[in-house]
Each structure stands twice: as C-alpha cells, then as structure tokens.
Design a protein around this motif. Structure first.
Motif, PDB file in Angstrom:
ATOM      1  N   LEU A  94       0.824  -1.207   0.000  1.00  0.00           N
ATOM      2  CA  LEU A  94       0.000   0.000   0.000  1.00  0.00           C
ATOM      3  C   LEU A  94       0.857   1.256   0.000  1.00  0.00           C
ATOM      4  CD1 LEU A  94      -2.860  -0.932   2.501  1.00  0.00           C
ATOM      5  CD2 LEU A  94      -3.118  -0.420   0.081  1.00  0.00           C
ATOM      6  N   LEU A  95       1.898   1.272   0.822  1.00  0.00           N
ATOM      7  CA  LEU A  95       2.769   2.445   0.876  1.00  0.00           C
ATOM      8  C   LEU A  95       3.434   2.699  -0.467  1.00  0.00           C
ATOM      9  CD1 LEU A  95       4.365   1.876   4.388  1.00  0.00           C
ATOM     10  CD2 LEU A  95       3.046   3.879   3.700  1.00  0.00           C
ATOM     11  N   LEU A  96       3.901   1.659  -1.123  1.00  0.00           N
ATOM     12  CA  LEU A  96       4.561   1.832  -2.411  1.00  0.00           C
ATOM     13  C   LEU A  96       3.597   2.332  -3.483  1.00  0.00           C
ATOM     14  CD1 LEU A  96       6.877  -1.295  -2.410  1.00  0.00           C
ATOM     15  CD2 LEU A  96       7.602   1.094  -2.417  1.00  0.00           C
ATOM     16  N   LEU A  97       2.396   1.776  -3.516  1.00  0.00           N
ATOM     17  CA  LEU A  97       1.443   2.189  -4.543  1.00  0.00           C
ATOM     18  C   LEU A  97       0.948   3.607  -4.310  1.00  0.00           C
ATOM     19  CD1 LEU A  97      -0.685  -1.045  -5.092  1.00  0.00           C
ATOM     20  CD2 LEU A  97       1.351  -0.277  -6.322  1.00  0.00           C
ATOM     21  N   ARG A  98       0.681   3.946  -3.065  1.00  0.00           N
ATOM     22  CA  ARG A  98       0.128   5.270  -2.781  1.00  0.00           C
ATOM     23  C   ARG A  98       1.159   6.380  -2.978  1.00  0.00           C
ATOM     24  NH1 ARG A  98      -3.104   3.183   2.601  1.00  0.00           N
ATOM     25  NH2 ARG A  98      -4.919   2.320   1.495  1.00  0.00           N
ATOM     26  N   ASN A  99       2.426   6.053  -3.001  1.00  0.00           N
ATOM     27  CA  ASN A  99       3.474   7.055  -3.186  1.00  0.00           C
ATOM     28  C   ASN A  99       4.137   6.954  -4.551  1.00  0.00           C
ATOM     29  OD1 ASN A  99       3.745   8.480  -0.469  1.00  0.00           O
ATOM     30  ND2 ASN A  99       3.791   6.346   0.152  1.00  0.00           N
ATOM     31  N   ASP A 100       3.516   6.229  -5.465  1.00  0.00           N
ATOM     32  CA  ASP A 100       4.063   6.064  -6.804  1.00  0.00           C
ATOM     33  C   ASP A 100       3.495   7.148  -7.719  1.00  0.00           C
ATOM     34  OD1 ASP A 100       4.856   5.292  -9.342  1.00  0.00           O
ATOM     35  OD2 ASP A 100       4.591   3.158  -8.950  1.00  0.00           O
ATOM     36  N   PRO A 101       4.317   8.097  -8.176  1.00  0.00           N
ATOM     37  CA  PRO A 101       3.782   9.180  -9.019  1.00  0.00           C
ATOM     38  C   PRO A 101       3.179   8.679 -10.319  1.00  0.00           C
ATOM     39  CG  PRO A 101       6.196   9.183  -9.013  1.00  0.00           C
ATOM     40  CD  PRO A 101       5.764   8.213  -7.955  1.00  0.00           C
ATOM     41  N   ARG A 102       3.583   7.477 -10.775  1.00  0.00           N
ATOM     42  CA  ARG A 102       3.026   6.951 -12.010  1.00  0.00           C
ATOM     43  C   ARG A 102       1.569   6.535 -11.857  1.00  0.00           C
ATOM     44  NH1 ARG A 102       7.735   2.629 -12.788  1.00  0.00           N
ATOM     45  NH2 ARG A 102       7.340   2.590 -10.549  1.00  0.00           N
ATOM     46  N   LEU A 103       1.103   6.430 -10.616  1.00  0.00           N
ATOM     47  CA  LEU A 103      -0.287   6.048 -10.371  1.00  0.00           C
ATOM     48  C   LEU A 103      -1.139   7.231  -9.924  1.00  0.00           C
ATOM     49  CD1 LEU A 103       0.263   2.656  -8.502  1.00  0.00           C
ATOM     50  CD2 LEU A 103      -0.264   3.024 -10.908  1.00  0.00           C
ATOM     51  N   ALA A 104      -0.575   8.443 -10.006  1.00  0.00           N
ATOM     52  CA  ALA A 104      -1.292   9.617  -9.503  1.00  0.00           C
ATOM     53  C   ALA A 104      -2.624   9.819 -10.213  1.00  0.00           C
ATOM     54  CB  ALA A 104      -0.417  10.861  -9.644  1.00  0.00           C
ATOM     55  N   ASP A 105      -2.711   9.437 -11.494  1.00  0.00           N
ATOM     56  CA  ASP A 105      -3.954   9.626 -12.245  1.00  0.00           C
ATOM     57  C   ASP A 105      -4.895   8.446 -12.119  1.00  0.00           C
ATOM     58  OD1 ASP A 105      -2.334   7.841 -13.684  1.00  0.00           O
ATOM     59  OD2 ASP A 105      -3.397   8.305 -15.547  1.00  0.00           O
ATOM     60  N   LEU A 106      -4.491   7.410 -11.385  1.00  0.00           N
ATOM     61  CA  LEU A 106      -5.247   6.154 -11.401  1.00  0.00           C
ATOM     62  C   LEU A 106      -5.717   5.716 -10.022  1.00  0.00           C
ATOM     63  CD1 LEU A 106      -6.035   4.035 -13.567  1.00  0.00           C
ATOM     64  CD2 LEU A 106      -4.031   2.724 -12.864  1.00  0.00           C
ATOM     65  N   LEU A 107      -4.852   5.772  -9.019  1.00  0.00           N
ATOM     66  CA  LEU A 107      -5.175   5.243  -7.696  1.00  0.00           C
ATOM     67  C   LEU A 107      -6.002   6.251  -6.928  1.00  0.00           C
ATOM     68  CD1 LEU A 107      -4.711   2.766  -5.914  1.00  0.00           C
ATOM     69  CD2 LEU A 107      -2.706   3.921  -4.977  1.00  0.00           C
ATOM     70  N   ALA A 108      -7.221   5.854  -6.552  1.00  0.00           N
ATOM     71  CA  ALA A 108      -8.134   6.732  -5.829  1.00  0.00           C
ATOM     72  C   ALA A 108      -7.720   6.811  -4.357  1.00  0.00           C
ATOM     73  CB  ALA A 108      -9.566   6.216  -5.960  1.00  0.00           C
ATOM     74  N   PRO A 109      -8.295   7.771  -3.607  1.00  0.00           N
ATOM     75  CA  PRO A 109      -7.974   7.864  -2.178  1.00  0.00           C
ATOM     76  C   PRO A 109      -8.264   6.567  -1.431  1.00  0.00           C
ATOM     77  CG  PRO A 109      -9.146   9.820  -2.906  1.00  0.00           C
ATOM     78  CD  PRO A 109      -9.177   8.851  -4.052  1.00  0.00           C
ATOM     79  N   ASP A 110      -7.729   6.509  -0.224  1.00  0.00           N
ATOM     80  CA  ASP A 110      -7.832   5.285   0.572  1.00  0.00           C
ATOM     81  C   ASP A 110      -9.273   4.807   0.677  1.00  0.00           C
ATOM     82  OD1 ASP A 110      -5.229   5.850   0.888  1.00  0.00           O
ATOM     83  OD2 ASP A 110      -5.286   6.204   3.033  1.00  0.00           O
ATOM     84  N   SER A 111      -9.430   3.512   0.696  1.00  0.00           N
ATOM     85  CA  SER A 111     -10.739   2.892   0.857  1.00  0.00           C
ATOM     86  C   SER A 111     -10.726   1.987   2.073  1.00  0.00           C
ATOM     87  CB  SER A 111     -11.105   2.084  -0.393  1.00  0.00           C
ATOM     88  OG  SER A 111     -11.237   2.930  -1.516  1.00  0.00           O
ATOM     89  N   PRO A 112     -11.902   1.628   2.612  1.00  0.00           N
ATOM     90  CA  PRO A 112     -11.956   0.830   3.837  1.00  0.00           C
ATOM     91  C   PRO A 112     -11.211  -0.484   3.715  1.00  0.00           C
ATOM     92  CG  PRO A 112     -14.124   1.709   3.272  1.00  0.00           C
ATOM     93  CD  PRO A 112     -13.231   2.003   2.113  1.00  0.00           C
ATOM     94  N   GLY A 113     -10.539  -0.853   4.791  1.00  0.00           N
ATOM     95  CA  GLY A 113      -9.890  -2.150   4.858  1.00  0.00           C
ATOM     96  C   GLY A 113      -8.714  -2.319   3.927  1.00  0.00           C
ATOM     97  N   GLY A 114      -8.123  -1.211   3.446  1.00  0.00           N
ATOM     98  CA  GLY A 114      -6.997  -1.329   2.539  1.00  0.00           C
ATOM     99  C   GLY A 114      -7.382  -1.664   1.114  1.00  0.00           C
ATOM    100  N   THR A 115      -8.658  -1.546   0.786  1.00  0.00           N
ATOM    101  CA  THR A 115      -9.089  -1.833  -0.584  1.00  0.00           C
ATOM    102  C   THR A 115      -8.395  -0.902  -1.570  1.00  0.00           C
ATOM    103  OG1 THR A 115     -11.250  -2.674   0.084  1.00  0.00           O
ATOM    104  CG2 THR A 115     -11.075  -1.828  -2.149  1.00  0.00           C
ATOM    105  N   LEU A 116      -7.871  -1.469  -2.645  1.00  0.00           N
ATOM    106  CA  LEU A 116      -7.311  -0.663  -3.723  1.00  0.00           C
ATOM    107  C   LEU A 116      -8.444  -0.262  -4.661  1.00  0.00           C
ATOM    108  CD1 LEU A 116      -4.103  -2.724  -4.573  1.00  0.00           C
ATOM    109  CD2 LEU A 116      -4.205  -0.512  -3.411  1.00  0.00           C
TER     110      LEU A 116
END
Length: 407
Positions: free
Chosen positions: A277-299
């Motif tokens: 989760l930490l790696l994905l949420r801090n990956d600038p290549r996913l800035a346009d794709l990964l939505a804000p945090d969701s319950p239970g760590g859902t991507l």
C-alpha cells in the motif's frame, strides 16, 4: 558472522522507532467468563475515555433475499428501550453526560464507539451495556421503521457516486432492497440480534486514564453478566459468488470513467499488505489512477475516459492493472517502503483513533510486525501484489453519460 540484510534492517527499524514507541506500552488483555475479549490501552493523564465494542458478523448472518436485515434491526434497537430506559431517557442520559455514542455497520462487523470524559467512564460504559445487552424492540415500530429504512436507502443511493460505492462493495453489506425489507418479520429481527449480540463474538477496546485492575472492575460491573443463550445451528454459509460483470451506472452530464476495486486477500500477510500500500500510494506513475484510501486497505482505481467508448475504457483499465500486477518491485522500492512504514509507526501514538484501529487489527491478527517488515523481500512483495490484483478478484464499474446498458 555478519547479520543478514533483512535481520539488520529489522534491527534498524526497531531502533529508529524506539524513541516514540518506548513510551507506548502494548495493550493489556483479559477475557470475561462469558467470552468477551477486552483490550486496554492505558494512557495516564488523558482527559477522554474511549471505547469500541465490535461484534463480528459472519457470512450466514445476512442471508440472500433479506437485504436490509441488519439495517432494520439496528434501527429498531435505536428506537426501542435500552435496559429500562426509554429512547428519550437514553438520549437524555447521553446528552447530560456529554457522552458520544455512535454505531457503524460494515461488511464484517457491528461497531459501537463511545467517547466520554474520563470521570464519566463508568456511566458511559453502563449506557453502552444497556444499549447492546438489553435492547427491547417494540413490534409497533416495525412498519414505520421498515418504511423509513427504505426511504433512507433510496436517499442514500440517489447519487451515482453512492451507487458506485455500493457496487464496488465499499460501504458495508449489500444495501436494503424494497423486496428484502418487505419479507422481514419481527421474528427475523429478534433472531438476528440474538445470534449476533453475543459476548463470544465481541471485542471491547478501551483507551484512557485507567489501570488494568480498574478496567477489570469497570467492565465486570457493566458487562460481567453478558452471556449468550443457546442457539440453533449456524445457518449455512452461502457459496462465494462468481465475479460479477461490470456494473453500469448512468450519470447524465458526467464524462465517462471506469472504476475498479479490490480488497486485499484475506490471508495476505499484514506486513506485506502495508508495504505494498505504501509503495502504490506514493508512486507518481499512479497519480492519475489510484483513488484515495478505501476501507480495509481496498485498492480503488479510477480511469477517466471522456469521449471514449465504455468497453474500450474498461479494456484500457484492465491493461493498466495487468501491467501494474507485473511491474516488479526492487530492493530500492522495499527500502523506501520500510522507511515510510517506520515513520508512520513513530507518529501513530499521536492519533488516538489510529491506536484503536491498530488494537483491533492486533486482536484479529492483522497487525503488521516489525520483524516481518524487516524480513520482507522484493519477491514476496511482487507475489503479494500479483495475488492482490488477480483479475478474478476485481469488481468493476462503468460510470457516466455513456455507461448505460449494452444495446
């Protein structure tokens, strides 16, 4: 002999986290004779007392065809007596004591959260016990509450975003339906509460200015008589449904977007879960794709595709997630994730809500461990991400003006 790299990194994590974490003793636990588990996080000098009572929901508790069972049962509890207190008297007791009592319903649990002044903790926990241990449902309120529950559900799902969150499973169990509510009887509600409101399903987490012996006396006084009556055999657990097709949510005037949501695998190691989760949420290549945090760590992923065809946009998001699943974390990625994880652990004691969340994870065996973070390898991270983004586990939705049913 030189220590291995994972062991050395684990030692560094423990040492770097020591200045802040040393002052935070681990929670202390005990279990009442009836089966209620209790965790105490002692925080001397804190002026507020906090408690969370969580009751686990099992798959057979919410049978298909009775959507809305938990919602209606909780509404009936709120409108009924609590112990010998009428609804008005119960609310008045909360207001007079400056006590906040809220409840939430998620896919896996009913949770009551209590906040009061430290000096009122006895009174506050007694009111919580009245609400959960001694609910009295009034049959005369069934039809009005059934109608109110349906109206609230209609209002809650009025917006496309609310329907989207429901379709992706982000807001708890399946919502109430008019047909499901119409089939519920008073006996259904009583049976549900009798099955769920049991001490062996419960975990109580306490935080405040009280020691272990004081906590034991407090809990025994309020919840010590909680026992569960004999029950009929557990209802059969429904078979896991096959992955549903993409849900199409028309939203006139909104440009097309495609969404995907995927919770972490239930058996995924918590340390790997947090590092990924930490790696994905801090990956600038996913800035346009990964939505804000969701319950239970859902991507949750969002691909905006104005002017495109829905099927083409869906295929594009599938391709990006497939590429992400096979991206390959490196040793440098792992080091960054470990550093971020250690920083988060140092500031965690500053947030009481985060501490309670962590205690609940600890009780469920879902809390990450420092030694496991230090022992992680890039291969283990890549395997975790691949399992997480298994296409069979992803829920899809198409939202926007072009998201109507297929012709």
């Amino acid at each position: 002999m030189r220590p291995s790299r994972p062991m050395a990194l684990a030692a560094v994590l423990l040492l770097t986290g020591a200045p802040r974490l040393a002052a935070q003793a681990p929670p202390r636990t005990f279990t009442l004779p009836g089966g209620l588990r209790v965790m105490l996080r002692e925080d001397q000098g804190r002026l507020l007392f906090r408690a969370r009572l969580r009751l686990a929901l099992r798959p057979g508790d919410l049978p298909p065809g009775k959507e809305g069972l938990a919602d209606l049962a909780l509404r009936m509890m709120d409108r009924g007596e609590a112990g010998q207190l009428s609804p008005a008297a119960f609310d008045r007791a909360l207001d007079e004591g400056g006590i906040r009592l809220t409840r939430t319903l998620s896919a896996g649990a009913l949770t009551w959260e209590l906040v009061s002044r430290s000096r009122d903790q006895d009174r506050a926990l007694g009111l919580l016990a009245n609400r959960v241990l001694r609910p009295v449902l009034d049959p005369a309120t069934l039809e009005p509450e059934r109608l109110a529950c349906w109206r609230d559900q209609e209002a809650a799902l009025a917006s496309p975003d609310a329907r989207l969150r429901t379709a992706l499973g982000l807001d708890g169990p399946p919502p109430a339906t008019e047909q499901g509510l119409g089939q519920l009887t008073f006996a259904d509600l009583e049976t549900f509460l009798r099955r769920v409101l049991r001490p062996e399903r419960a975990l109580l987490v306490l935080e405040g200015d009280l020691g272990l012996e004081q906590a034991k006396a407090l809990v025994l006084l309020s919840l010590g008589t909680w026992t569960g009556a004999p029950l009929a055999p557990e209802p059969p657990v429904p078979a896991a449904p096959a992955a549903p097709p993409p849900v199409r949510i028309p939203a006139p005037g909104e440009p097309l977007r495609v969404e995907a949501a995927v919770p972490p695998p239930a058996d995924l190691d918590p340390s790997l879960r947090d590092l990924v989760l930490l790696l994905l949420r801090n990956d600038p290549r996913l800035a346009d794709l990964l939505a804000p945090d969701s319950p239970g760590g859902t991507l949750r992923f969002t691909l905006r595709a104005p002017g495109q065809q829905a099927d083409a946009a869906l295929a594009a998001l599938r391709d990006r997630l497939a590429a992400l699943a096979g991206r390959g974390f490196t040793a440098a990625d792992l080091d960054r994730a470990r550093t971020a994880w250690a920083e988060a652990q140092r500031v965690r004691p500053l947030h009481p809500e985060a501490m309670l969340d962590g205690d609940l994870q600890e009780a469920d065996g879902l809390a990450p461990r420092s030694w496991a973070v230090g022992a992680a390898t890039p291969g283990a991270l890549n395997g975790a991400l691949g399992r997480w983004l298994d296409p069979a586990r992803i829920r899809w939705a198409i939202v926007g003006e072009a998201a109507g049913p297929r012709p």
